[in-house]
Design a protein around this motif. Structure first.
Motif, PDB file in Angstrom:
ATOM      1  N   GLU A  48       0.861  -1.191   0.000  1.00 16.47           N
ATOM      2  CA  GLU A  48       0.000   0.000   0.000  1.00 16.47           C
ATOM      3  C   GLU A  48       0.896   1.240   0.000  1.00 16.47           C
ATOM      4  N   THR A  49       0.667   2.145  -0.910  1.00 16.93           N
ATOM      5  CA  THR A  49       1.485   3.357  -0.966  1.00 16.93           C
ATOM      6  C   THR A  49       0.747   4.532  -0.327  1.00 16.93           C
ATOM      7  N   PHE A  50       1.522   5.448   0.182  1.00 14.81           N
ATOM      8  CA  PHE A  50       0.944   6.653   0.767  1.00 14.81           C
ATOM      9  C   PHE A  50       1.874   7.828   0.480  1.00 14.81           C
ATOM     10  N   ARG A  51       1.355   9.014   0.600  1.00 17.75           N
ATOM     11  CA  ARG A  51       2.143  10.232   0.431  1.00 17.75           C
ATOM     12  C   ARG A  51       2.358  10.884   1.786  1.00 17.75           C
ATOM     13  N   VAL A  52       3.538  11.426   1.986  1.00 21.45           N
ATOM     14  CA  VAL A  52       3.851  12.092   3.247  1.00 21.45           C
ATOM     15  C   VAL A  52       2.918  13.277   3.462  1.00 21.45           C
ATOM     16  N   GLU A  53       2.483  13.920   2.372  1.00 18.36           N
ATOM     17  CA  GLU A  53       1.567  15.060   2.500  1.00 18.36           C
ATOM     18  C   GLU A  53       0.202  14.648   3.057  1.00 18.36           C
ATOM     19  N   ARG A  54      -0.053  13.352   3.054  1.00 18.58           N
ATOM     20  CA  ARG A  54      -1.321  12.823   3.589  1.00 18.58           C
ATOM     21  C   ARG A  54      -1.030  11.878   4.752  1.00 18.58           C
ATOM     22  N   LEU A  55      -0.060  12.244   5.581  1.00  9.62           N
ATOM     23  CA  LEU A  55       0.385  11.366   6.654  1.00  9.62           C
ATOM     24  C   LEU A  55      -0.706  11.096   7.683  1.00  9.62           C
ATOM     25  N   VAL A  56      -1.438  12.124   8.084  1.00 15.24           N
ATOM     26  CA  VAL A  56      -2.468  11.924   9.114  1.00 15.24           C
ATOM     27  C   VAL A  56      -3.563  10.975   8.639  1.00 15.24           C
ATOM     28  N   LEU A  59      -2.115   7.482   8.891  1.00 13.55           N
ATOM     29  CA  LEU A  59      -2.053   6.986  10.266  1.00 13.55           C
ATOM     30  C   LEU A  59      -3.441   6.575  10.753  1.00 13.55           C
ATOM     31  N   ASP A  60      -4.442   7.381  10.417  1.00 19.67           N
ATOM     32  CA  ASP A  60      -5.820   7.036  10.800  1.00 19.67           C
ATOM     33  C   ASP A  60      -6.234   5.703  10.187  1.00 19.67           C
ATOM     34  N   SER A  61      -5.816   5.459   8.939  1.00 18.58           N
ATOM     35  CA  SER A  61      -6.191   4.213   8.264  1.00 18.58           C
ATOM     36  C   SER A  61      -5.541   3.008   8.930  1.00 18.58           C
ATOM     37  N   LEU A  62      -4.303   3.174   9.415  1.00 12.05           N
ATOM     38  CA  LEU A  62      -3.650   2.068  10.123  1.00 12.05           C
ATOM     39  C   LEU A  62      -4.425   1.718  11.391  1.00 12.05           C
ATOM     40  N   VAL A  63      -4.792   2.740  12.143  1.00 13.31           N
ATOM     41  CA  VAL A  63      -5.540   2.501  13.385  1.00 13.31           C
ATOM     42  C   VAL A  63      -6.890   1.864  13.087  1.00 13.31           C
ATOM     43  N   VAL A  70       4.230  -0.883  14.380  1.00 16.34           N
ATOM     44  CA  VAL A  70       4.839  -0.603  13.075  1.00 16.34           C
ATOM     45  C   VAL A  70       6.339  -0.830  13.184  1.00 16.34           C
ATOM     46  N   VAL A  71       6.934  -1.259  12.083  1.00 17.84           N
ATOM     47  CA  VAL A  71       8.382  -1.419  12.016  1.00 17.84           C
ATOM     48  C   VAL A  71       8.876  -0.738  10.748  1.00 17.84           C
ATOM     49  N   PHE A  72       9.862   0.130  10.885  1.00 16.02           N
ATOM     50  CA  PHE A  72      10.461   0.796   9.732  1.00 16.02           C
ATOM     51  C   PHE A  72      11.592  -0.088   9.215  1.00 16.02           C
ATOM     52  N   PHE A 116       4.121   8.802  15.179  1.00 18.42           N
ATOM     53  CA  PHE A 116       3.464   7.497  15.129  1.00 18.42           C
ATOM     54  C   PHE A 116       2.994   7.074  16.521  1.00 18.42           C
ATOM     55  N   GLU A 117       3.809   7.350  17.543  1.00 19.58           N
ATOM     56  CA  GLU A 117       3.429   6.970  18.905  1.00 19.58           C
ATOM     57  C   GLU A 117       2.227   7.769  19.394  1.00 19.58           C
ATOM     58  N   GLU A 118       2.047   8.975  18.872  1.00 19.85           N
ATOM     59  CA  GLU A 118       0.875   9.766  19.258  1.00 19.85           C
ATOM     60  C   GLU A 118      -0.424   9.145  18.749  1.00 19.85           C
ATOM     61  N   TRP A 119      -0.322   8.262  17.770  1.00 13.72           N
ATOM     62  CA  TRP A 119      -1.486   7.496  17.300  1.00 13.72           C
ATOM     63  C   TRP A 119      -1.557   6.142  17.997  1.00 13.72           C
ATOM     64  N   ASP A 120      -0.847   6.015  19.123  1.00 10.91           N
ATOM     65  CA  ASP A 120      -0.797   4.771  19.905  1.00 10.91           C
ATOM     66  C   ASP A 120      -0.277   3.596  19.086  1.00 10.91           C
ATOM     67  N   LEU A 121       0.654   3.887  18.180  1.00  8.39           N
ATOM     68  CA  LEU A 121       1.302   2.847  17.391  1.00  8.39           C
ATOM     69  C   LEU A 121       2.682   2.590  17.990  1.00  8.39           C
ATOM     70  N   GLU A 122       2.919   1.364  18.418  1.00 12.66           N
ATOM     71  CA  GLU A 122       4.215   0.999  18.988  1.00 12.66           C
ATOM     72  C   GLU A 122       5.227   0.835  17.855  1.00 12.66           C
ATOM     73  N   VAL A 123       6.316   1.580  17.918  1.00 15.27           N
ATOM     74  CA  VAL A 123       7.360   1.491  16.894  1.00 15.27           C
ATOM     75  C   VAL A 123       8.407   0.477  17.345  1.00 15.27           C
ATOM     76  N   MET A 124       8.615  -0.535  16.527  1.00 18.69           N
ATOM     77  CA  MET A 124       9.574  -1.598  16.838  1.00 18.69           C
ATOM     78  C   MET A 124      10.741  -1.528  15.855  1.00 18.69           C
ATOM     79  N   GLY A 125      11.884  -2.032  16.274  1.00 14.78           N
ATOM     80  CA  GLY A 125      13.035  -2.100  15.402  1.00 14.78           C
ATOM     81  C   GLY A 125      13.004  -3.362  14.556  1.00 14.78           C
ATOM     82  N   ALA A 126      13.565  -3.301  13.356  1.00 19.14           N
ATOM     83  CA  ALA A 126      13.627  -4.486  12.496  1.00 19.14           C
ATOM     84  C   ALA A 126      14.376  -5.621  13.189  1.00 19.14           C
ATOM     85  N   HIS A 127      15.380  -5.268  13.993  1.00 24.63           N
ATOM     86  CA  HIS A 127      16.169  -6.289  14.681  1.00 24.63           C
ATOM     87  C   HIS A 127      15.373  -6.973  15.796  1.00 24.63           C
ATOM     88  N   GLU A 128      14.295  -6.332  16.259  1.00 28.86           N
ATOM     89  CA  GLU A 128      13.433  -6.978  17.247  1.00 28.86           C
ATOM     90  C   GLU A 128      12.566  -8.037  16.591  1.00 28.86           C
TER      91      GLU A 128
END
Length: 289
Positions: A48-56, A59-63, A70-72, A116-128
């Motif tokens: 799924e692609t998204f634009r940074v200009e439509r970040l909010v 984020l709402d769609s993920l929730v 989420v993992v970067f 991302f954390e303000e949307w209650d999304l836990e950010v994890m590391g790829a190594h985790e």
């Protein structure tokens, strides 16, 4: 439905993280940047692609779909932004992001994590998600000479200074002299420069060292080394590659080790608190875990 989403960049890491999750994740990428999954299926069936200009709205769609983590993963370049595409809510984040971007890459990434954390999304590391990507301390192949160990130590000092200024994560040192440092163009460009200017090594072979920036949040932008890194280091005539143990991922570990063995390079996950003189004896024991 999965509760985790991969915010994917380019390179092999998104595929490796998705494999570690057995495909049970949504994969999302910034529009305009290719994400290569090489046949590994993901939830939803496609990236799924998204634009940074439509970040909010993103984020709402993920929730809304039940994502809580989420993992970067993968290399990410700053996209070109179109002011006409900003929605009102995302536009409100622009001053905050611009201020972070002016402070450097690490500050930018910290700001992104905070949003991302303000949307209650836990950010994890790829190594985790895929802990096998991070080797334990030790020499994986080859032999580290005392001269190499001294160059690695010097390179580690330089990388620490670079990282403190939020500049880069790597350096090439030969005979105690710094031949090149990593900056915005990246590792490949640094090693290409080293290859072109190899005559400046004055007979020394030299080493490449890589490490996270001091106080870097390891959940995002953890340094990575792949087989092509080894090829580039060999073309620069270096003796080997070292990195901060626990702070660098190996993408395709088997391929990295084989490439190093074929080229006669050492690979060393260096414990910054250990005696560097132990490197040579550790090499004699063979492959580190």
């Amino acid at each position: 439905m999965p509760d985790i989403a991969i915010i994917a960049g380019t390179g092999a890491l998104p595929r490796l993280v998705l494999e570690a999750l057995a495909g049970d994740a949504f994969v999302c990428g910034v529009e305009g940047f290719d994400v290569a999954l090489e046949g590994v299926p993901c939830a939803g069936g496609a990236v799924e692609t998204f634009r940074v200009e439509r970040l909010v709205p993103f984020l709402d769609s993920l929730v809304d779909r039940g994502v809580t983590r989420v993992v970067f993963a993968g290399a990410m370049q700053r996209p070109t932004l179109d002011p006409a595409l900003f929605d009102r809510a995302t536009a409100g984040l622009v001053p905050r992001l611009l201020g972070a971007m002016q402070a450097g890459d690490d500050a930018t990434l910290r700001a992104v994590i905070a949003i991302f954390e303000e949307w209650d999304l836990e950010v994890m590391g790829a190594h985790e998600i895929a802990p096998d990507l991070v080797p334990e301390a030790g020499v994986l192949c080859g032999t580290v000479s005392p001269v190499d160990a001294a160059d690695v130590k010097r390179a580690a000092q330089i990388v620490q200074a670079l990282g403190a200024a939020d500049v880069g994560q790597g350096a090439v040192v030969a005979g105690g002299l710094c031949l090149a440092t990593e900056s915005l163009p990246g590792t490949d460009a640094m090693l290409a420069f080293s290859a072109v200017h190899s005559g400046m090594k004055q007979g020394a072979k030299g080493v490449f060292f890589k490490a996270p920036k001091p106080d870097q949040d390891h959940r995002i932008d953890l340094p990575a080394i792949g087989p092509q890194t080894v090829v580039n280091a060999a073309e620069a005539g270096l003796a080997g590659i070292a990195w901060q143990a626990g702070g660098v991922m190996l993408l395709d570990r088997e391929g990295v080790v084989k490439a190093a063995q074929d080229a006669g390079l050492f690979l060393w996950a260096r414990d910054e608190n250990a005696d560097d003189s132990l490197a040579t004896s550790a090499a004699a024991t063979g492959d580190a875990r």
